[in-house]
Design an enzyme around this catalytic site. Structure first.
Site, PDB file in Angstrom:
ATOM      1  N   ASP A  74       0.881  -1.232  -0.062  1.00  0.00           N
ATOM      2  CA  ASP A  74       0.035  -0.282  -0.093  1.00  0.00           C
ATOM      3  C   ASP A  74       0.881   1.197   0.104  1.00  0.00           C
ATOM      4  O   ASP A  74       0.354   2.199  -0.317  1.00  0.00           O
ATOM      5  CB  ASP A  74      -0.885   0.063   1.279  1.00  0.00           C
ATOM      6  CG  ASP A  74      -0.249   0.300   2.599  1.00  0.00           C
ATOM      7  OD1 ASP A  74       0.868  -0.571   2.990  1.00  0.00           O
ATOM      8  OD2 ASP A  74      -0.315   1.229   3.255  1.00  0.00           O
ATOM      9  N   ASP A  77       5.575   0.391   3.362  1.00  0.00           N
ATOM     10  CA  ASP A  77       5.849  -0.737   4.264  1.00  0.00           C
ATOM     11  C   ASP A  77       5.674  -2.036   3.068  1.00  0.00           C
ATOM     12  O   ASP A  77       5.679  -2.014   1.901  1.00  0.00           O
ATOM     13  CB  ASP A  77       5.228  -1.048   5.251  1.00  0.00           C
ATOM     14  CG  ASP A  77       3.786  -0.813   5.173  1.00  0.00           C
ATOM     15  OD1 ASP A  77       3.367  -0.864   3.855  1.00  0.00           O
ATOM     16  OD2 ASP A  77       2.895  -0.341   6.205  1.00  0.00           O
ATOM     17  N   TYR A 226      -5.766   0.851   8.872  1.00  0.00           N
ATOM     18  CA  TYR A 226      -7.031   0.998   8.088  1.00  0.00           C
ATOM     19  C   TYR A 226      -8.282   0.758   8.466  1.00  0.00           C
ATOM     20  O   TYR A 226      -9.095  -0.332   8.149  1.00  0.00           O
ATOM     21  CB  TYR A 226      -6.659   0.224   6.629  1.00  0.00           C
ATOM     22  CG  TYR A 226      -5.510   1.021   5.946  1.00  0.00           C
ATOM     23  CD1 TYR A 226      -5.476   2.151   4.928  1.00  0.00           C
ATOM     24  CD2 TYR A 226      -4.367   0.442   5.754  1.00  0.00           C
ATOM     25  CE1 TYR A 226      -4.651   2.675   4.536  1.00  0.00           C
ATOM     26  CE2 TYR A 226      -3.251   0.971   5.127  1.00  0.00           C
ATOM     27  CZ  TYR A 226      -3.494   2.085   4.309  1.00  0.00           C
ATOM     28  OH  TYR A 226      -2.453   2.642   3.777  1.00  0.00           O
ATOM     29  N   GLU A 465       5.767   9.622   2.922  1.00  0.00           N
ATOM     30  CA  GLU A 465       5.643   8.357   2.451  1.00  0.00           C
ATOM     31  C   GLU A 465       4.475   8.359   1.412  1.00  0.00           C
ATOM     32  O   GLU A 465       3.470   9.012   1.392  1.00  0.00           O
ATOM     33  CB  GLU A 465       4.913   7.254   3.753  1.00  0.00           C
ATOM     34  CG  GLU A 465       4.692   6.038   3.449  1.00  0.00           C
ATOM     35  CD  GLU A 465       4.198   5.222   4.550  1.00  0.00           C
ATOM     36  OE1 GLU A 465       4.423   3.974   4.513  1.00  0.00           O
ATOM     37  OE2 GLU A 465       3.701   5.957   5.522  1.00  0.00           O
TER      38      GLU A 465
END
Length: 484
Positions: A74, A77, A226, A465
């Protein structure tokens, strides 16, 4: 008379704000799609252009005797979270549906990016009434700084079932499969039919066994990363809306128009993203409502209210604007908001043009061209027309982030450094002040703060990120502005 957007730009120039640069939308489009190659999990294809990556996670799902090899990581990571992955897929498909005519010569790459995900989502839903929703242990993964090719943290695969439901993630997967079936309808009809059949099956599962995955046995894996914060009802409406778009089966339209009045929370007119779908549902349905001239309530009033709540100068704003002109809401990744909302601006503006309508707001009239101008200002901000004079897309423009929070990008490529780098072996690369050795071309990072400030620091994931769902709406926007 200057519109508020034009006036804002004029004020910024006078006050020494962002310099205006001409953007190369075609180059940005190409790179925004290439980014997804850097996020691929599984066995990489021979046409891979992000050559510093290699195969990874080739035994995903084996712990439960299923094949979950493939899909996308995603963000920075090595976890596969299926809720944001499915939303990413839906938005990539919507980008191609709305703006595919403007994507040449990148259309093939965009379709490959969609199929990489839909192939995986078919695997994740291959068992009746079981939907796999995540692969990887996020706590173990976040404790390490490892390349995906090296990772030796647990690759736990978790699923929602009849007894432990997850309506939000299942409905979003149904939406992704339904939207993608439209993309493949002409070029790969058998595959399109497979996607649509599976979408209907997964939606039926999501609706029949209602509940949030937050509260199921998978909640400890998906939260707080999430969690579904807005409830699953909007996701069911979103899934049904896409199934209506794909099938024209009135059952799905009636489902949306009936259940919208049964929601247990108020409609969030100005919200759209991987978690909350409200504004997206209204805009998605607007084309059908305008074209068929049926009862517009409540979706066209909701779509109009969405516009009125985000236009600068709104007396009832759902967002605020930074001094540099960026739509802003406090969020882990600030750029996901302007990216997603701007996509809706352009789609709704085009539908308004077709219907020969404008939006009547309390503080004035909003024309389709004004909406498109606002969307363009957000895209240009992301690409470098901002007070920092920084492009927030990696490898685009003169100045862009070089220390992004991304494991694979920040460590030596497996192609150059074949030796295994273990869990803590990557810590020196994480802590280094040097540039990332591998360019994750096209990645759009989290972005600036409310004061338009940005720290190019991989230790600041909120700003540095990237995430797949930031790029996905931008793909459509860049295609549109490359030709308009």
């Amino acid at each position: 008379m200057l519109s508020p957007v034009s006036l804002m730009v004029a004020m910024l120039v006078v006050s020494g704000g962002a310099a205006a640069y001409t953007q190369d939308y075609k180059d940005a489009l190409m790179k925004s799609i290439m980014f997804y190659e850097g996020q691929r999990s599984g066995k990489l294809p021979p046409y891979q252009r992000m050559t510093w990556r290699d195969d990874s996670a080739l035994q995903d799902g084996f712990d439960n005797h299923v094949n979950l090899v493939g899909g996308y990581y995603d963000a920075g990571d090595n976890i596969k979270f299926h809720f944001p992955m499915a939303f990413t897929t839906t938005m990539l498909a919507w980008s191609v549906i709305e703006f595919g005519d403007f994507m040449s010569p990148q259309s093939g790459h965009a379709i490959q990016a969609i199929k990489w995900s839909t192939d995986y989502l078919l695997q994740a839903t291959s068992i009746k009434d079981v939907v796999y929703v995540q692969v990887g242990d996020p706590y173990a993964d976040h404790n390490c700084w490892e390349r995906p090719e090296d990772m030796d943290t647990p690759r736990t695969s978790v699923a929602v079932t009849k007894d432990y439901p997850g309506s939000e993630v299942s409905a979003e997967i149904a939406a992704a499969l339904a939207a993608s079936s439209i993309v493949f309808r002409r070029i790969y009809p058998a595959y399109s039919n497979l996607l649509l059949t599976r979408a209907e099956e997964v939606f039926k599962f999501a609706d029949s066994y209602r509940g949030s995955y937050n509260n199921s046995k998978v909640g400890r894996y998906v939260c707080p990363f999430y969690c579904d914060f807005s409830g699953y009802e909007d996701d069911l409406l979103w899934g049904a809306a896409w199934l209506y778009r794909a099938t024209l089966n009135k059952y799905y339209f009636d489902y949306v128009s009936t259940n919208v009045y049964k929601m247990s929370r108020p409609w969030n007119v100005g919200e759209f993203g991987w978690d909350t779908k409200d504004a997206g549902i209204s805009v998605l349905l607007s084309e059908y409502l305008f074209f068929n001239k049926v009862d517009w309530k409540p979706f066209i009033p909701y779509a109009d209210e969405f516009v009125c709540s985000v236009i600068p100068g709104s007396p009832n704003p759902s967002v605020f604007y930074t001094r540099g002109g960026l739509i802003y809401k406090p969020n882990m990744h600030s750029l996901q908001i302007p990216s997603a909302l701007s996509f809706l601006f352009v789609v709704y503006a085009n539908n308004l043009k077709w219907a020969k309508r404008v939006v009547q707001c309390e503080h004035g009239v909003v024309t389709p061209s004004r909406l498109i101008d606002l969307a363009k200002s957000q895209v240009d901000y992301i690409l470098g027309n901002n007070p920092m004079e920084t492009s927030y897309m990696v490898n685009y423009g003169r100045n862009f982030p070089r220390r992004i929070h991304h494991r694979g990008s920040s460590m030596p490529s497996i192609k150059q450094h074949r030796d295994h780098i273990g869990c803590k072996g990557g810590t020196p690369y994480y802590e280094s002040r040097g540039y990332n050795p591998n360019l994750l071309t096209g990645a759009v990072v989290g972005g600036p703060d409310e004061w338009d400030q940005f720290a190019d620091d991989r230790n600041n994931p909120g700003q540095s990120e990237p995430a797949t769902y930031i790029n996905a709406p931008l793909v459509g926007l860049l295609a549109y502005f490359s030709e308009n």
